[in-house]
Design a protein around this motif. Sequence first.
Motif, PDB file in Angstrom:
ATOM      1  N   VAL A 114       0.837  -1.206   0.000  1.00  0.00           N
ATOM      2  CA  VAL A 114       0.000   0.000   0.000  1.00  0.00           C
ATOM      3  C   VAL A 114       0.867   1.249   0.000  1.00  0.00           C
ATOM      4  O   VAL A 114       0.595   2.210  -0.726  1.00  0.00           O
ATOM      5  N   VAL A 115       1.927   1.258   0.801  1.00  0.00           N
ATOM      6  CA  VAL A 115       2.833   2.410   0.815  1.00  0.00           C
ATOM      7  C   VAL A 115       3.460   2.604  -0.562  1.00  0.00           C
ATOM      8  O   VAL A 115       3.570   3.733  -1.060  1.00  0.00           O
ATOM      9  N   ALA A 116       3.848   1.513  -1.210  1.00  0.00           N
ATOM     10  CA  ALA A 116       4.427   1.614  -2.552  1.00  0.00           C
ATOM     11  C   ALA A 116       3.437   2.234  -3.533  1.00  0.00           C
ATOM     12  O   ALA A 116       3.822   3.048  -4.380  1.00  0.00           O
ATOM     13  N   ASN A 117       2.156   1.883  -3.411  1.00  0.00           N
ATOM     14  CA  ASN A 117       1.139   2.431  -4.321  1.00  0.00           C
ATOM     15  C   ASN A 117       0.913   3.919  -4.114  1.00  0.00           C
ATOM     16  O   ASN A 117       0.472   4.606  -5.028  1.00  0.00           O
ATOM     17  N   THR A 118       1.189   4.413  -2.908  1.00  0.00           N
ATOM     18  CA  THR A 118       1.021   5.843  -2.663  1.00  0.00           C
ATOM     19  C   THR A 118       2.268   6.647  -3.017  1.00  0.00           C
ATOM     20  O   THR A 118       2.222   7.879  -3.055  1.00  0.00           O
ATOM     21  N   ARG A 119       3.396   5.949  -3.309  1.00  0.00           N
ATOM     22  CA  ARG A 119       4.642   6.659  -3.588  1.00  0.00           C
ATOM     23  C   ARG A 119       5.152   6.465  -5.017  1.00  0.00           C
ATOM     24  O   ARG A 119       6.104   7.128  -5.426  1.00  0.00           O
TER      25      ARG A 119
END
Length: 334
Positions: A114-119
């Motif tokens: 999820v963090v990767a998808n926001t960055r």
Amino acid sequence: MPAGAASLAVDDHLAETRRQRIGIVVLFLAGLFWSLNGVLIKLVYDEGRGPGGVTIAFYRSLFAGLFLIPLAWRGFRTLRRPQRAQSQAQPLLSLRPAAWSCVLYFTLMTVCFVVANTRTEALNAIILQYTSTFWVFGLSPWILKERAAGRDIWILVLAIIGVGMIFGGGASGDLFGLMNALGAGLFFALLTLMIRRMKDANSAAVTTLNNLGSALLILPFAALVDGLGLSARSLLLLVLLGVIQFGLPYYLYTLGLARVQAYRASLITMVEPVLVPVWTFLVIGEVPPTWNLAGAGVIFLALLIFLISAGRAPPALARIAESPVRANEPKEHR
């Protein structure tokens, strides 16, 4: 081989073949539902106006776990160690070590992804997560004693070429986002291996434990880092994300892993990165580069070859099927 024994062997092989084909279909559906992740997470995040990545991970796991509880209620005893399966005391302490490992890897994978998808771009995140396939192929012989067939290795090589084309054609985003996506791939592989190890457990119970355990572990970080407040729009999208994109496909994935080897499951679910750019284009107008489309086509070709080869009866089955006939032939004709 006596005719009766050969007939039983044929029946066993046919039953196993049907079982694996059902597993392949279920895994394909899991990849299809998973492919909605990029576009839904982007819609929830809403360019920083919605909840942050850790909060998204918390609510997604929470709603997925709550959705699956009715399916899992009677299956939780299968998560316990065999000698404690009938015990009513200290149910959490009696869980198998593999069940605890599943919760840990599931949590780490969820947060990283999820963090990767926001960055970074959704396609970058999903492609790097699918480095899990390479980990599964490499670790399966040691952890599960399952070795890939030669034809599956060549299909994997073709899929790797497709992944390289996609990532080479559109790799961008900050280093932190890309590293989180790589971490998600490693933890997804470890999760796959642990779920396969628990193939005799109830699939809904495994998935429910993973989601609710993950939500519990993420909760304090979500509250401290991003906060738990949601708008009505975010709440609706997160329910949809948790149920349709997360809870249901992970249940299907666990069902499939009970029927199909881990390395094959990793190949089948690579339909997800093929479909991610399709959904992001249709919903938010994100146009993938030409190389991404070409790489997706190569992965799709690898999947098609795999599905065709998996649909054929194994040569051993054909040999066994001939055995009853040969057993009844007169000796002079042998």
